[in-house]
Motif scaffolding. Structure first.
Motif, PDB file in Angstrom:
ATOM      1  N   THR A 231     -18.889  42.997  48.781  1.00  0.00           N
ATOM      2  CA  THR A 231     -19.697  43.357  47.599  1.00  0.00           C
ATOM      3  C   THR A 231     -21.187  43.510  47.894  1.00  0.00           C
ATOM      4  OG1 THR A 231     -20.112  41.066  46.921  1.00  0.00           O
ATOM      5  CG2 THR A 231     -18.048  42.070  46.187  1.00  0.00           C
ATOM      6  N   GLY A 232     -21.628  43.035  49.045  1.00  0.00           N
ATOM      7  CA  GLY A 232     -23.047  43.105  49.362  1.00  0.00           C
ATOM      8  C   GLY A 232     -23.848  41.951  48.821  1.00  0.00           C
ATOM      9  N   THR A 233     -23.194  41.038  48.132  1.00  0.00           N
ATOM     10  CA  THR A 233     -23.872  39.864  47.587  1.00  0.00           C
ATOM     11  C   THR A 233     -22.956  38.657  47.684  1.00  0.00           C
ATOM     12  OG1 THR A 233     -25.072  38.975  45.666  1.00  0.00           O
ATOM     13  CG2 THR A 233     -23.052  40.234  45.219  1.00  0.00           C
ATOM     14  N   VAL A 234     -23.473  37.497  47.342  1.00  0.00           N
ATOM     15  CA  VAL A 234     -22.690  36.259  47.412  1.00  0.00           C
ATOM     16  C   VAL A 234     -22.539  35.689  46.010  1.00  0.00           C
ATOM     17  CG1 VAL A 234     -22.620  33.897  48.276  1.00  0.00           C
ATOM     18  CG2 VAL A 234     -23.414  35.725  49.752  1.00  0.00           C
ATOM     19  N   ILE A 235     -21.297  35.542  45.570  1.00  0.00           N
ATOM     20  CA  ILE A 235     -21.025  35.003  44.238  1.00  0.00           C
ATOM     21  C   ILE A 235     -21.138  33.490  44.248  1.00  0.00           C
ATOM     22  CG2 ILE A 235     -19.294  34.792  42.412  1.00  0.00           C
ATOM     23  CD1 ILE A 235     -18.120  37.450  43.343  1.00  0.00           C
ATOM     24  N   VAL A 236     -20.525  32.854  45.245  1.00  0.00           N
ATOM     25  CA  VAL A 236     -20.536  31.393  45.368  1.00  0.00           C
ATOM     26  C   VAL A 236     -21.247  31.031  46.664  1.00  0.00           C
ATOM     27  CG1 VAL A 236     -19.130  29.307  45.499  1.00  0.00           C
ATOM     28  CG2 VAL A 236     -18.354  31.244  44.116  1.00  0.00           C
ATOM     29  N   PRO A 237     -22.476  30.515  46.596  1.00  0.00           N
ATOM     30  CA  PRO A 237     -23.251  30.273  47.812  1.00  0.00           C
ATOM     31  C   PRO A 237     -22.748  29.110  48.662  1.00  0.00           C
ATOM     32  CG  PRO A 237     -24.454  29.519  45.884  1.00  0.00           C
ATOM     33  CD  PRO A 237     -23.245  30.223  45.378  1.00  0.00           C
ATOM     34  N   ASN A 238     -22.127  28.104  48.043  1.00  0.00           N
ATOM     35  CA  ASN A 238     -21.718  26.909  48.784  1.00  0.00           C
ATOM     36  C   ASN A 238     -20.230  26.664  48.584  1.00  0.00           C
ATOM     37  OD1 ASN A 238     -21.354  24.410  49.980  1.00  0.00           O
ATOM     38  ND2 ASN A 238     -23.273  23.568  49.206  1.00  0.00           N
ATOM     39  N   LEU A 239     -19.463  26.900  49.618  1.00  0.00           N
ATOM     40  CA  LEU A 239     -18.015  26.771  49.532  1.00  0.00           C
ATOM     41  C   LEU A 239     -17.589  25.319  49.303  1.00  0.00           C
ATOM     42  CD1 LEU A 239     -15.408  28.462  49.768  1.00  0.00           C
ATOM     43  CD2 LEU A 239     -15.373  27.872  52.188  1.00  0.00           C
ATOM     44  N   ALA A 240     -18.290  24.380  49.944  1.00  0.00           N
ATOM     45  CA  ALA A 240     -17.903  22.967  49.864  1.00  0.00           C
ATOM     46  C   ALA A 240     -17.985  22.412  48.451  1.00  0.00           C
ATOM     47  CB  ALA A 240     -18.773  22.132  50.802  1.00  0.00           C
ATOM     48  N   THR A 241     -18.865  22.963  47.635  1.00  0.00           N
ATOM     49  CA  THR A 241     -19.032  22.461  46.271  1.00  0.00           C
ATOM     50  C   THR A 241     -18.279  23.312  45.240  1.00  0.00           C
ATOM     51  OG1 THR A 241     -21.067  23.758  45.985  1.00  0.00           O
ATOM     52  CG2 THR A 241     -21.303  21.507  46.807  1.00  0.00           C
ATOM     53  N   SER A 242     -17.472  24.242  45.711  1.00  0.00           N
ATOM     54  CA  SER A 242     -16.766  25.155  44.808  1.00  0.00           C
ATOM     55  C   SER A 242     -15.320  24.739  44.580  1.00  0.00           C
ATOM     56  CB  SER A 242     -16.816  26.578  45.372  1.00  0.00           C
ATOM     57  OG  SER A 242     -18.135  26.986  45.613  1.00  0.00           O
ATOM     58  N   TYR A 243     -15.019  23.463  44.792  1.00  0.00           N
ATOM     59  CA  TYR A 243     -13.623  23.031  44.725  1.00  0.00           C
ATOM     60  C   TYR A 243     -13.001  23.207  43.341  1.00  0.00           C
ATOM     61  CZ  TYR A 243     -16.230  18.793  43.432  1.00  0.00           C
ATOM     62  OH  TYR A 243     -17.113  17.909  42.856  1.00  0.00           O
ATOM     63  N   LEU A 244     -13.793  23.090  42.273  1.00  0.00           N
ATOM     64  CA  LEU A 244     -13.220  23.244  40.938  1.00  0.00           C
ATOM     65  C   LEU A 244     -12.777  24.679  40.695  1.00  0.00           C
ATOM     66  CD1 LEU A 244     -12.411  22.247  38.178  1.00  0.00           C
ATOM     67  CD2 LEU A 244     -14.784  22.506  37.424  1.00  0.00           C
ATOM     68  N   SER A 245     -13.644  25.643  40.994  1.00  0.00           N
ATOM     69  CA  SER A 245     -13.284  27.046  40.777  1.00  0.00           C
ATOM     70  C   SER A 245     -12.121  27.453  41.672  1.00  0.00           C
ATOM     71  CB  SER A 245     -14.491  27.957  41.028  1.00  0.00           C
ATOM     72  OG  SER A 245     -15.024  27.753  42.320  1.00  0.00           O
ATOM     73  N   ILE A 246     -12.134  27.002  42.920  1.00  0.00           N
ATOM     74  CA  ILE A 246     -11.035  27.324  43.835  1.00  0.00           C
ATOM     75  C   ILE A 246      -9.747  26.664  43.363  1.00  0.00           C
ATOM     76  CG2 ILE A 246     -10.172  27.041  46.197  1.00  0.00           C
ATOM     77  CD1 ILE A 246     -13.075  27.253  47.144  1.00  0.00           C
ATOM     78  N   SER A 247      -9.839  25.438  42.871  1.00  0.00           N
ATOM     79  CA  SER A 247      -8.654  24.719  42.391  1.00  0.00           C
ATOM     80  C   SER A 247      -8.020  25.421  41.202  1.00  0.00           C
ATOM     81  CB  SER A 247      -9.026  23.281  42.014  1.00  0.00           C
ATOM     82  OG  SER A 247      -9.459  22.558  43.143  1.00  0.00           O
ATOM     83  N   ILE A 248      -8.843  25.948  40.304  1.00  0.00           N
ATOM     84  CA  ILE A 248      -8.322  26.666  39.135  1.00  0.00           C
ATOM     85  C   ILE A 248      -7.578  27.925  39.578  1.00  0.00           C
ATOM     86  CG2 ILE A 248      -8.977  27.968  37.076  1.00  0.00           C
ATOM     87  CD1 ILE A 248     -11.273  25.948  36.688  1.00  0.00           C
ATOM     88  N   VAL A 249      -8.169  28.652  40.527  1.00  0.00           N
ATOM     89  CA  VAL A 249      -7.504  29.856  41.033  1.00  0.00           C
ATOM     90  C   VAL A 249      -6.188  29.490  41.709  1.00  0.00           C
ATOM     91  CG1 VAL A 249      -7.691  31.824  42.589  1.00  0.00           C
ATOM     92  CG2 VAL A 249      -9.699  31.068  41.310  1.00  0.00           C
ATOM     93  N   TRP A 250      -6.204  28.412  42.501  1.00  0.00           N
ATOM     94  CA  TRP A 250      -4.971  27.972  43.155  1.00  0.00           C
ATOM     95  C   TRP A 250      -3.918  27.543  42.135  1.00  0.00           C
ATOM     96  CZ3 TRP A 250      -3.794  29.914  47.323  1.00  0.00           C
ATOM     97  CH2 TRP A 250      -4.544  29.872  48.499  1.00  0.00           C
ATOM     98  N   ALA A 251      -4.336  26.894  41.071  1.00  0.00           N
ATOM     99  CA  ALA A 251      -3.381  26.463  40.035  1.00  0.00           C
ATOM    100  C   ALA A 251      -2.687  27.661  39.404  1.00  0.00           C
ATOM    101  CB  ALA A 251      -4.100  25.645  38.964  1.00  0.00           C
ATOM    102  N   ILE A 252      -3.458  28.706  39.122  1.00  0.00           N
ATOM    103  CA  ILE A 252      -2.868  29.929  38.567  1.00  0.00           C
ATOM    104  C   ILE A 252      -1.928  30.563  39.590  1.00  0.00           C
ATOM    105  CG2 ILE A 252      -3.359  32.188  37.556  1.00  0.00           C
ATOM    106  CD1 ILE A 252      -6.135  31.096  36.782  1.00  0.00           C
TER     107      ILE A 252
END
Length: 343
Positions: A231-252
């Motif tokens: 995309t040319g940009t970064v939506i989530v700058p810090n992967l280590a602190t993105s566990y909630l958003s990643i967890s929701i995607v994984w749950a779906i």
């Protein structure tokens, strides 16, 4: 798929494959940054994506068992004994092995065994093990509010708990690879709620392959380097602190995968993926040794990197049959005795 839908309170064939997917994500991510150092600034920490999948899936499956059996002294006692036997023996063996191979000293070994300190990938074990003590408490509260106010009140309470933990433990203060469960409560909560949703929403099984692929692409977009490339940009700058958003995607992802009747379900339920999933705990514990030993000698070698992944899976299978399978057989025997009616 009929088996999965008719067995919502029991075992899901695709769940083993999802567990296999999780360990493959960890393996590939770690192998890339160890063997190809140039990828480290871009892919460092991406193994956590697989860890969050482990967390969500574990909370989902354990909650499902409790909702099937009910929460009482007998089921909780059986649960705790099962968790102790499932995790501790193999974890202690792995910790002792890394100490023997010179990865850390005696003081660190004591701290690792006491869940006071993490080491490399082993930091996740204290996080999940401590959650096991919290799960019955959460479920007692959720079941009580569900009985009085209905199933949607459970989701509302879960959101409140998540907000509270995020407020008192903001991700800005999270230390890399922290062994404190409180930081990751929201990931486990997502897994708990997934179990309630799957049991109470009557969504028909059908082909969800497009949605599953879209979710996997979304997971990739969360990786900062991949997102910037696409995309040319970064939506989530810090992967280590993105566990909630990643967890929701994984749950779906888990939700659709368990309901899918198409190719995705076939892949995850295949014999190979289920075997990888069954061996995943042993593979997870052992892979660090394989990767670190080979990466030192074969830096920047893609063939050796691929070989190291296969070797990790093979070593995981060996450890499973030598140690884990026997431990699991003993665990199931003990739990069967505990579950049998008293005479």
């Amino acid at each position: 798929m009929t088996e999965q839908r008719s067995n919502l309170a029991g075992h899901f064939p695709a769940a083993d494959g999802i567990r296999g997917l999780a360990v493959l994500v960890v393996l590939v991510a770690h192998a890339l940054v160890m063997f190809i150092p140039a990828t480290r600034p871009y892919l460092g920490g991406t193994g956590k994506i697989g860890v969050w999948l482990f967390f969500v899936l574990s909370a989902f499956l354990l909650t499902n068992k409790f909702l099937k059996k009910g929460i009482n002294i007998k089921s909780v006692s059986e649960y705790f004994l099962g968790r102790f036997l499932r995790i501790l023996p193999l974890f202690f063996i792995a910790s002792a092995f890394y100490f023997y191979m010179g990865y850390y000293n005696t003081e660190t070994l004591k701290n690792v065994l006491a869940f006071q300190q993490g080491f490399a990938h082993l930091w996740t074990i204290p996080v999940e093990f401590k959650f096991y003590f919290m799960l019955p408490i959460f479920l007692i509260a959720f079941q009580a509010i569900k009985k009085r106010f209905g199933v949607f009140s459970v989701a509302f309470l879960a959101i409140l708990i998540t907000i509270a933990f995020r407020y008192f433990y903001p991700v800005s203060l999270l230390q890399e690879n922290s062994i404190e469960t409180r930081w990751y409560i929201s990931s486990f909560i997502v897994g708990i709620i997934l179990s309630y949703i799957l049991r109470n929403l009557n969504i028909p099984p059908r082909k969800y392959g497009f949605y599953i692929l879209a979710l996997l692409f979304l997971i990739l977009l969360i990786i900062p380097s991949f997102c910037k490339l696409i995309t040319g940009t970064v939506i989530v700058p810090n992967l280590a602190t993105s566990y909630l958003s990643i967890s929701i995607v994984w749950a779906i992802f888990i939700y659709f995968s368990l309901l899918d009747t198409g190719v995705t379900s076939s892949i995850l339920s295949s014999s190979l993926m289920r075997k990888i999933g069954n061996h995943s705990f042993s593979t997870y514990l052992a892979h660090w040794f394989v990767l670190t030993q080979l990466a030192k000698k074969y830096t920047d070698s893609i063939p050796m990197m691929l070989l190291s992944i296969v070797a990790s899976l093979l070593l995981g299978a060996i450890i499973y049959f030598v140690f884990e399978k026997n431990i699991e057989t003993f665990r199931h025997r003990v739990q069967k005795v505990m579950a049998s009616p008293s005479k």
